[in-house]
Design an enzyme around this catalytic site. Structure first.
Site, PDB file in Angstrom:
ATOM      1  N   HIS A 160      12.308  -2.013  -5.934  1.00 28.94           N
ATOM      2  CA  HIS A 160      10.896  -2.386  -6.120  1.00 28.94           C
ATOM      3  C   HIS A 160      10.408  -1.952  -7.506  1.00 28.94           C
ATOM      4  O   HIS A 160       9.774  -2.735  -8.226  1.00 28.94           O
ATOM      5  CB  HIS A 160      10.048  -1.737  -5.023  1.00 28.94           C
ATOM      6  CG  HIS A 160       8.571  -1.938  -5.214  1.00 28.94           C
ATOM      7  ND1 HIS A 160       7.963  -3.171  -5.095  1.00 28.94           N
ATOM      8  CD2 HIS A 160       7.576  -1.057  -5.510  1.00 28.94           C
ATOM      9  CE1 HIS A 160       6.660  -3.042  -5.312  1.00 28.94           C
ATOM     10  NE2 HIS A 160       6.397  -1.771  -5.572  1.00 28.94           N
ATOM     11  N   GLU A 226       2.504  -4.637   1.225  1.00 30.79           N
ATOM     12  CA  GLU A 226       3.635  -3.815   0.802  1.00 30.79           C
ATOM     13  C   GLU A 226       4.329  -3.302   2.055  1.00 30.79           C
ATOM     14  O   GLU A 226       3.716  -2.622   2.882  1.00 30.79           O
ATOM     15  CB  GLU A 226       3.186  -2.644  -0.090  1.00 30.79           C
ATOM     16  CG  GLU A 226       2.766  -3.119  -1.479  1.00 30.79           C
ATOM     17  CD  GLU A 226       2.539  -1.989  -2.471  1.00 30.79           C
ATOM     18  OE1 GLU A 226       2.265  -0.854  -2.034  1.00 30.79           O
ATOM     19  OE2 GLU A 226       2.635  -2.252  -3.685  1.00 30.79           O
TER      20      GLU A 226
END
Ligand code: CA
Length: 442
Positions: A160, A226
């Site tokens: 990420h 997320e």
């Protein structure tokens, strides 16, 4: 209410567990029906808060599709010898139970396993208590399991961090110089953490969509999710003391699914130089069930090899990751469902133990009920990226949904559902889901 009693669906040889992870010892099945592929067999025994019609919210556990009200079990005297204050079972968060510490919570989970075990008749043969304590999950409202103390969010997925860094700075400078040396994190906002199922309005704020023009105010156009998990702490140590990597897991109660909603356009304008603020604190969604580290023990695995050894206080000790499959589903307002991401907790570069050791190395105290979230968990493969920002590569590659429609970010009326479970040798331990719908801006 009658409770279905069925044959155990798991073969005992598939369910051999260590005493640490099997509440109730060697028992492997329950007298309560557990559907095949349930996240909640007797080896799980998670904790949550549930209420129902004419029934106040209490600490509960879940087995299969049945919620077990610990308040009712406590009133019947079935939990009275565990050293836990009786009133802790009659509250609307798990905090009062958690304040008794890990040994007491282990004893409680062990006792629940015994009471639900196929070879134990104490609760099974007590019709009055059974009626008072058991109810179908479909009849329950599941609440936020804890009163969240402080909320910290990490940034511990290398994939990420690399993806986001690549988008904003290019692949050569994707990881900031500190990233491989410490688990980067920030202090988030506890007040806006909501229970799974709570809808959130699209936030409004200040953005600068065109770099050469003045900022504008309005509803975010880059609403994102997320994919995260979070861990919940016990009371920790007093201010000034440090929790080491070796000690860290003894201070962790369990894990939850967590969606750390993000407004990317607000975030990208505001974050310099102090980090996330209004692009994050309008809401985060927490799963209803806290799964203990003991339940996850059979799925312990190695974390990714570090590129180099960090400073000694962060050096890992043994296997500190867990093999937890994670998926994210986008459901359109019309009801079309698409799995848009498949990831795994084991990809995280920094473990929970390292996160907690880093968080406290300066003497910062943690408190009972603090939430420390993982940061977005992206898999190495693009199909496992943990945010729309990455999946659509900042809006440049729209993703196609099952009904043929496209998304760069989340539309009004879209629902994001995250699920997580571990599976090995016929044993499945899961978290259920965390879900939330984005409503139009107010
Ligand atoms: Ca986050």
């Amino acid at each position: 209410m009658t409770t279905p009693i069925s044959q155990p669906h798991r073969k005992p040889d598939l369910c051999a567990m260590s005493d640490n992870s099997a509440p109730g010892g060697k028992q492997t099945s329950s007298w309560i029906e557990t559907p095949a592929h349930s996240d909640f067999p007797i080896q799980n025994i998670p904790f949550g808060i549930a209420s129902a019609k004419d029934r106040a919210a209490h600490p509960c556990t879940r087995i299969g599709d049945t919620v077990v009200d610990l308040g009712a079990l406590a009133k019947a005297g079935l939990l009275s010898d565990l050293g836990i204050a009786p009133e802790a079972f009659q509250t609307t968060s798990l905090n009062a139970l958690m304040r008794h510490g890990k040994p007491a919570m282990r004893k409680l989970r062990q006792r629940l396993g015994e009471l639900l075990s196929a070879d134990n008749g104490t609760l099974r043969n007590d019709a009055a208590t059974r009626t008072a304590a058991l109810l179908p999950v479909a009849d329950c409202t599941l609440h936020l399991p804890i009163e969240v103390g402080d909320y910290t969010d990490f940034y511990s997925s290398r994939e990420h961090a690399f993806n986001v860094g690549t988008m904003f700075r290019g692949p050569e400078n994707a990881l900031m110089p500190n990233w491989l040396h410490l688990p980067v994190g920030y202090h988030g906002r506890a007040s806006s953490i909501v229970a799974s199922g709570t809808p959130l309005h699209r936030p409004k704020g200040q953005m600068r969509p065109k770099p050469d023009e003045p900022p504008v105010f309005g509803a975010s156009k880059q609403m994102d999710f997320e994919l995260e998990t979070g861990f919940i702490t016990f009371g920790g140590k007093p201010l000034g003391q440090h929790i080491s990597v070796e000690e860290a897991e003894e201070h962790i109660f369990g894990m939850v699914l967590f969606n750390d909603w993000s407004a990317r356009d607000i975030q990208s304008w505001e974050y310099v130089p102090l980090g996330p603020f209004l692009g994050k604190n309008f809401g985060s969604s927490m799963g209803a069930w806290v799964v203990t580290l003991d339940a996850l023990e059979p799925f312990r695995t190695a974390q990714p090899e570090p590129e180099f050894q960090p400073l000694p206080y962060l050096q890992g000790h043994g296997k500190q990751a867990f093999d937890i499959a994670l998926e994210t589903v986008l459901t359109t307002p019309e009801g079309s469902e698409t799995v848009i991401s498949r990831s795994n907790f084991k990809h995280l570069y920094w473990s929970m133990a390292q996160q907690l050791a880093h968080h406290t190395v300066n003497g910062c105290n943690i408190r009972c009920g603090d939430l420390l979230a993982s940061g977005t968990i992206s898999a190495p493969d693009p199909s496992g990226y943990g945010s729309m920002l990455e999946l659509s590569w900042r809006g440049t590659k729209p993703i196609t949904l099952a009904d043929g429609s496209e998304r760069k970010f989340i539309n009004d009326g879209d629902t994001i559902t995250m699920r997580g479970h571990c599976e090995k040798d016929g044993l499945r331990i899961g978290f259920g889901e965390v879900k939330g719908t984005i409503l139009p801006a107010l």
